[in-house]
Design a protein around this motif. Structure first.
Motif, short mmCIF file in Angstrom:
data_model
loop_
_atom_site.label_atom_id
_atom_site.label_comp_id
_atom_site.label_asym_id
_atom_site.label_seq_id
_atom_site.Cartn_x
_atom_site.Cartn_y
_atom_site.Cartn_z
N ARG A 158 0.82 -1.21 0.00
CA ARG A 158 0.00 0.00 0.00
C ARG A 158 0.86 1.27 0.00
O ARG A 158 0.42 2.32 -0.45
CB ARG A 158 -0.94 0.00 1.21
CG ARG A 158 -2.06 -1.03 1.07
CD ARG A 158 -2.82 -1.26 2.37
NE ARG A 158 -3.81 -2.31 2.18
CZ ARG A 158 -5.12 -2.10 2.07
NH1 ARG A 158 -5.61 -0.87 2.15
NH2 ARG A 158 -5.95 -3.11 1.88
N ALA A 159 2.07 1.16 0.53
CA ALA A 159 2.97 2.31 0.55
C ALA A 159 3.79 2.42 -0.74
O ALA A 159 4.66 3.29 -0.84
CB ALA A 159 3.90 2.22 1.75
N ASP A 202 -10.91 -10.18 3.79
CA ASP A 202 -11.58 -8.94 3.38
C ASP A 202 -10.65 -8.04 2.58
O ASP A 202 -11.10 -7.29 1.70
CB ASP A 202 -12.10 -8.18 4.61
CG ASP A 202 -13.31 -8.85 5.23
OD1 ASP A 202 -13.94 -9.67 4.55
OD2 ASP A 202 -13.62 -8.55 6.40
N GLY A 203 -9.37 -8.09 2.90
CA GLY A 203 -8.37 -7.40 2.10
C GLY A 203 -8.28 -5.90 2.27
O GLY A 203 -7.50 -5.25 1.56
N ASN A 204 -9.03 -5.31 3.21
CA ASN A 204 -9.00 -3.85 3.32
C ASN A 204 -8.19 -3.36 4.53
O ASN A 204 -8.16 -2.16 4.82
CB ASN A 204 -10.41 -3.27 3.37
CG ASN A 204 -11.22 -3.83 4.53
OD1 ASN A 204 -10.68 -4.41 5.47
ND2 ASN A 204 -12.54 -3.65 4.47
N MET A 205 -7.55 -4.28 5.26
CA MET A 205 -6.68 -3.92 6.39
C MET A 205 -7.42 -3.03 7.40
O MET A 205 -6.88 -2.06 7.94
CB MET A 205 -5.43 -3.20 5.89
CG MET A 205 -4.51 -4.08 5.06
SD MET A 205 -3.26 -4.90 6.06
CE MET A 205 -2.12 -3.55 6.33
N VAL A 234 -3.37 1.51 10.13
CA VAL A 234 -3.02 2.79 9.51
C VAL A 234 -1.60 2.69 8.97
O VAL A 234 -0.66 2.38 9.72
CB VAL A 234 -3.12 3.95 10.53
CG1 VAL A 234 -2.71 5.26 9.87
CG2 VAL A 234 -4.53 4.04 11.09
N VAL A 235 -1.46 2.92 7.69
CA VAL A 235 -0.14 2.93 7.04
C VAL A 235 0.18 4.37 6.67
O VAL A 235 -0.51 4.99 5.87
CB VAL A 235 -0.12 2.03 5.78
CG1 VAL A 235 1.26 2.04 5.13
CG2 VAL A 235 -0.53 0.60 6.14
N SER A 236 1.24 4.92 7.29
CA SER A 236 1.57 6.33 7.10
C SER A 236 2.95 6.47 6.47
O SER A 236 3.83 5.62 6.69
CB SER A 236 1.58 7.05 8.45
OG SER A 236 0.38 6.81 9.16
#
Length: 642
Positions: free
Chosen positions: A552-553, A632-635, A639-641
């Motif tokens: 995602r990052a 579900d795959g939406n984590m 929180v990824v910052s």
């Protein structure tokens, strides 16, 4: 026969007698009677944690490390950085490293530190005669399908487990990742740089026993704490313990120079003319006692609380038993229930035939509120009674002296202490040279330069072996279990924060106040009798969160942690399922209940205790929750910052 063989150290309870004839209320009354004998005001503080005691540190010395195999810190961290630092190189650390590698993190980006001189954790430290695992090897040893390894016996011996740990480390390229004889003294989150500042210390001794110390500060983007509690031995704080002049050691650091023999040779020839005392009757002692009895002139087994010893039925592996590991392990856990069990018992051992063990692991049929706990506890005691009858009947059958047999009988439900299984322990008390010294729950009074004193009687012995266990599993935070300080965001100390408000994790593996730090449970997660299985589930979940965050990052530097809201929601879910675990309160003192300290938790702290505990619906239910979350795959909640 020793004159102590039939020594009566106290009147036998009026509730004694044939277990078959006792009713549930009689059994519960006897449990409480025996519990009261063992309660102490000092609780868990009755023990010395040897690693933190200046006078007793020698009991924790490493007898196995080869200085030639230990590389200095500067060589292992040439740029003073690490991408992934795993604290612990036992099975937990190995399993985490393997799952990270499988998820795409190169082995060269991983460093594993451990105060031991090699891989294996408790299996590195413990090399006493008779050492074996009490979970069947086909379920206990991880990665059997991946390695193609077939264990030699139904219950693997310690030497094989240690060798297999090294095999796994080699297969996944972890040998160069390991940094041995090394501890993290402190890890501090740098809010500006968004990484962990780690203070490392490496201690080594040369052949002349001269200690060298190297300190190094490094930075690591991610840290994982996977230090089990079975590495830090503890001793009873007995008056005069340091006055004793004979051979003395803790079983977790077996002194073959005292006993003779070696980890591969159980011929304890040095004990042939020695009077030997072993202190403790837990899992370690049960395995050692038959070997000591064979070689000692006289053996005194010092008992405070009898062990519950079921059948082990050790045998060589018949490969027709061998099935896919996950199928076996799921079947194993499905028998920890008061409800309907699987039609086929693939493991078919004492664990799976003892329904009362749900008191240790939790289950979905447990109480949903505090008001339901008394009825649930009564139901558990009743469900456990057939197993306890079997344990008592076995003692009557195998131990010839009825007085000794009576003193060997456990009077507590199975969930209060880890159940034990052995083929030879009970029969050892029929030997002429073996004396059971039952302390009626009081323990040792004192020690002198040549004796152990119990009550007003001194027992002169040449060698004393402490089989008195380790830092209690529920005690402290991951920081204490790693013997270090952990400082998170805004200077928050884990040692202060968790006892004050409880953990703030998601799924038990990552805490909102300690970013980029992964935790190997079990607080706010789940457990089973097979802790190796738990660790693998934690490891797979950590690897998913880390690699999905990296995706995602877009491979840019990032920080990952749960949101405060998600952590609070998870804590409430743990709390809502905490009631089944309350049956530990009221148990006879032991390491599961911090030697009875759980009974004295102030009412204002009970909510913190509930949210800090285990997933009370059991491990398979917990796995279902985290597997659905991943699917579900939406984590959600993570929180990824940047």
């Amino acid at each position: 026969m020793s004159d102590l063989k039939n020594e009566d150290n106290g009147a036998i309870s009026t509730l004694n007698g044939d277990f078959e004839k006792l009713k549930v209320d009689d059994v519960r009354a006897r449990y409480e009677e025996e519990r009261q004998k063992r309660l102490r005001d000092d609780g868990n503080s009755q023990f010395i944690q040897v690693e933190q005691s200046a006078n007793c540190k020698r009991f924790a010395d490493d007898p196995w490390a080869d200085p030639a195999d230990i590389q200095p810190l500067e060589a292992k961290f040439p740029d003073k950085r690490s991408e992934m630092l795993i604290i612990g190189a036992g099975w937990g650390g190995i399993q985490i490293a393997v799952r990270m590698i499988e998820a795409g993190i190169p082995a060269q980006d991983i460093r594993m530190i451990d105060p031991a001189g090699g891989f294996g954790g408790t299996w590195y430290w413990n090399r006493f005669p008779g050492l074996m695992c009490d979970i069947e090897s086909y379920s206990y040893l991880p990665f059997l399908e991946e390695t193609g390894y077939v264990p030699k016996h139904r219950y693997s011996y310690g030497q094989e487990i240690r060798e297999y740990a090294n095999l796994v480390a080699r297969k996944w390229g972890l040998v160069d990742s390991a940094v041995f004889k090394t501890q993290a003294k402190e890890i501090v989150w740098d809010d500006d740089a968004k990484d962990w500042v780690v203070q490392l210390i490496q201690r080594q001794k040369d052949p002349q026993e001269t200690e060298s110390v190297e300190n190094l500060e490094i930075r690591s983007k991610f840290v994982t704490i996977s230090t089990g509690p079975l590495n830090w031995p503890k001793l009873p704080n007995i008056p005069g313990i340091l006055d004793y002049k004979g051979g003395i050691f803790h079983a977790a650091r077996w002194a073959y120079d005292v006993t003779g023999g070696s980890p591969t040779d159980s011929s304890l020839l040095n004990l042939k003319d020695k009077n030997v005392a072993i202190v403790g009757t837990g899992g370690t002692s049960v395995e050692i006692v038959p070997h000591l009895a064979k070689w000692s002139k006289n053996l005194y087994v010092i008992q405070r609380t009898p062990a519950s010893v079921g059948f082990r039925n050790q045998r060589e592996t018949d490969e027709e038993w061998f099935r896919w590991q996950r199928e076996r392990m799921r079947n194993f856990h499905q028998h920890f229930t008061l409800g309907e069990k699987p039609a086929v018992n693939l493991v078919d051992d004492e664990w799976t035939r003892a329904p009362g063990l749900v008191g240790l692991t939790g289950n979905v049929e447990g109480p949903k509120s505090p008001e339901e706990i008394p009825a649930y506890l009564a139901k558990l005691v009743e469900a456990d009674m057939p197993y306890q009858k079997q344990i008592h009947s076995r003692i009557d059958t195998e131990v010839k002296d009825p007085v000794v047999a009576e003193k060997l009988k456990p009077w507590y439900p199975i969930w209060c202490k880890r159940p034990l299984f052995h083929d030879d322990y009970l029969q050892t008390f029929n030997r002429e040279n073996v004396t059971l010294v039952d302390t009626e729950g009081k323990g040792i009074t004192s020690m002198t330069e040549d004796s152990i004193v119990i009550g007003d009687k001194a027992h002169k012995v040449d060698v004393v072996i402490f089989a008195t266990g380790y830092l209690a599993p529920p005690a402290g935070t991951p920081a204490e279990k790693a013997n270090m300080t952990v400082i998170g965001q805004n200077g928050v100390s884990m040692t202060e924060e968790w006892p004050r408000v409880g953990p703030t994790t998601l799924h038990g593996v990552i805490d909102a106040k300690f970013p980029n730090l992964f935790l190997a449970g079990p607080q706010q997660a789940a457990t089973s009798g097979n802790y190796r299985f738990n660790l693998d589930e934690y490891a797979k979940h950590m690897a998913y969160i880390l690699t999905e965050s990296k995706r995602r990052a877009n491979d840019a530097p990032f920080v990952v942690a749960p949101s405060a809201e998600a952590a609070e929601d998870w804590a409430m879910q743990v709390t809502m399922r905490s009631a089944p675990m309350a049956v530990a309160i009221g148990c006879t003192p032991g390491y599961f209940n911090l030697e009875g300290e759980l009974d004295r938790i102030p009412s204002e702290y009970q909510m913190v205790l509930a949210r800090s505990g285990l997933w009370g619906s059991g491990i398979e239910d917990w796995i279902g929750v985290i597997e659905r979350w991943r699917a579900d795959g939406n984590m959600e909640g993570i929180v990824v910052s940047p």
